[in-house]
Design an enzyme around this catalytic site. Structure first.
Site, PDB file in Angstrom:
ATOM      1  N   ARG A 236     125.676 -12.282  69.724  1.00 19.09           N
ATOM      2  CA  ARG A 236     126.257 -12.569  68.426  1.00 19.09           C
ATOM      3  C   ARG A 236     127.622 -13.206  68.635  1.00 19.09           C
ATOM      4  O   ARG A 236     128.400 -12.773  69.482  1.00 19.09           O
ATOM      5  CB  ARG A 236     126.407 -11.293  67.578  1.00 19.09           C
ATOM      6  CG  ARG A 236     125.092 -10.664  67.131  1.00 19.09           C
ATOM      7  CD  ARG A 236     124.320 -11.545  66.172  1.00 19.09           C
ATOM      8  NE  ARG A 236     123.075 -10.946  65.707  1.00 19.09           N
ATOM      9  CZ  ARG A 236     121.905 -11.062  66.313  1.00 19.09           C
ATOM     10  NH1 ARG A 236     121.818 -11.750  67.456  1.00 19.09           N
ATOM     11  NH2 ARG A 236     120.818 -10.494  65.808  1.00 19.09           N
ATOM     12  N   GLU A 265     126.056 -19.171  60.289  1.00 18.46           N
ATOM     13  CA  GLU A 265     124.703 -19.660  60.514  1.00 18.46           C
ATOM     14  C   GLU A 265     123.947 -19.683  59.183  1.00 18.46           C
ATOM     15  O   GLU A 265     124.170 -18.814  58.347  1.00 18.46           O
ATOM     16  CB  GLU A 265     123.966 -18.769  61.521  1.00 18.46           C
ATOM     17  CG  GLU A 265     124.570 -18.779  62.912  1.00 18.46           C
ATOM     18  CD  GLU A 265     123.753 -17.949  63.907  1.00 18.46           C
ATOM     19  OE1 GLU A 265     122.678 -17.426  63.521  1.00 18.46           O
ATOM     20  OE2 GLU A 265     124.186 -17.814  65.057  1.00 18.46           O
ATOM     21  N   HIS A 285     120.369 -20.666  67.624  1.00 21.07           N
ATOM     22  CA  HIS A 285     119.933 -19.269  67.500  1.00 21.07           C
ATOM     23  C   HIS A 285     118.410 -19.152  67.609  1.00 21.07           C
ATOM     24  O   HIS A 285     117.724 -18.684  66.696  1.00 21.07           O
ATOM     25  CB  HIS A 285     120.410 -18.640  66.194  1.00 21.07           C
ATOM     26  CG  HIS A 285     120.499 -17.141  66.293  1.00 21.07           C
ATOM     27  ND1 HIS A 285     121.279 -16.377  65.469  1.00 21.07           N
ATOM     28  CD2 HIS A 285     119.892 -16.251  67.135  1.00 21.07           C
ATOM     29  CE1 HIS A 285     121.142 -15.093  65.780  1.00 21.07           C
ATOM     30  NE2 HIS A 285     120.305 -14.999  66.796  1.00 21.07           N
TER      31      HIS A 285
END
Length: 327
Positions: A236, A265, A285
């Protein structure tokens, strides 16, 4: 029941074998991403169950106050994007399997792919070749270098094994219990956090984002890394102090980074500073985004819905909602 799945970008979930677990229910699937409260409230107005794909959409009190029919949020892993107190007040069960028994091999494999890509300059070399230029530089071999694993959980342990297979020295820094597990597995333990960042040629972050780990990697930590070192983050973005990585890369310590996660995001800004740096490899991601991983994860997520429908909710992370003890 009426079930809504959010943020299924490529309409993948309906093609999985485990999707059959939802047979007999009405399932609405949204392939785009929205976060605006009004838009989400309209989409979820008649929904009893919401399926979240990790932390792609935040569920906060202003939205929950408008969802009178919502009774269950089903997802997997950590839940910093969900207002648990508001869910409990509203009578909404949050079921979220913590999958304590197995790592995400998909995330571990992507981590290793990013390490190889960054150390051998693979994306840069590919771009150069496609532009009509031959080699553009000299990369780095992994064998004999020190792989630093910050956070020795399931994924960290798996990545450490990859490093060992590549002939690397594995060095670990983590909380006490995790350091003891790493030592029992035969890995070296850094004498301090400072020594860890000074000694590692590659640092890979493998921690869940909770309040105790938010900003756990500081600007001072990054400044201790060598100019030839690589920082890898597939966990993260908020594990690192805000903007610290960009500043550190501009200062030359570490000399490289590979990241799969960002502070905001989805990221749609092509001018984001990390995307503009030649010494950074970025992916959007995708650590857990494989069909195999989705089958594992959403089998659990759909099992939680089945259990709720049978009157026996499982993996409930706000148990007060079941007892009526909410304030």
């Amino acid at each position: 029941m009426r079930i809504t799945i959010l943020d299924d970008y490529f309409d993948t979930l309906r093609t999985l074998s485990c999707f059959r677990k939802l047979d007999g229910h009405r399932v609405d699937i949204w392939n785009d991403h929205v976060q605006e409260t009004d838009a989400l409230a309209e989409r979820l107005r008649d929904t009893e169950v919401v399926v979240l794909i990790r932390e792609r959409t935040e569920i906060r009190a202003p939205l929950l106050e408008r969802l009178d029919k919502l009774r269950l949020i089903s997802q997997r892993s950590v839940y910093p994007h969900i207002d648990l107190d508001a869910c409990t007040r509203r009578g909404v069960i949050v079921s979220s399997d913590q999958h304590s028994g197995s790592p995400s091999y998909a995330a571990a494999e992507l981590t290793w792919g990013l390490i190889l890509a960054a150390m051998r300059q693979i994306p840069q070399q590919v771009r150069s070749l496609k532009a009509g230029t031959w080699q553009i530089g000299v990369g780095h071999t992994l064998r004999g270098k020190t792989l630093g694993i910050h956070g020795y959980g399931r994924i960290g342990r798996t990545v450490a094994g990859y490093g060992q297979a590549f002939g690397m020295r594995v060095l670990v820094w983590a909380r006490d219990a995790s350091r003891q597990r790493a030592h029992a597995d035969g890995y070296a333990i850094a004498s301090s956090k400072a020594a860890f960042y000074e000694q590692a040629d590659i640092v890979s972050l493998h921690m869940r984002l909770v309040e105790e780990t938010r900003g756990i990697v500081t600007a001072e930590d990054l400044a201790r890394m060598s100019p030839s070192a690589l920082l890898v983050n597939t966990s993260r973005a908020a594990l690192i102090e805000s903007d610290a990585l960009v500043r550190a890369l501009r200062a030359g310590r570490p000399g490289m980074a590979a990241v799969d996660v960002f502070e905001q995001e989805p990221l749609h800004d092509p001018d984001h500073p990390l995307l503009a740096m030649d010494n950074v490899v970025c992916t959007p991601h995708i650590g857990y985004v494989t069909r195999d991983e989705f089958e594992i994860q959403f089998s659990d997520v759909f099992d939680q819905i089945v259990a709720y429908a049978q009157g026996r909710p499982i993996n409930v992370v706000n148990p007060a909602v079941l007892t009526g003890r909410a304030n």
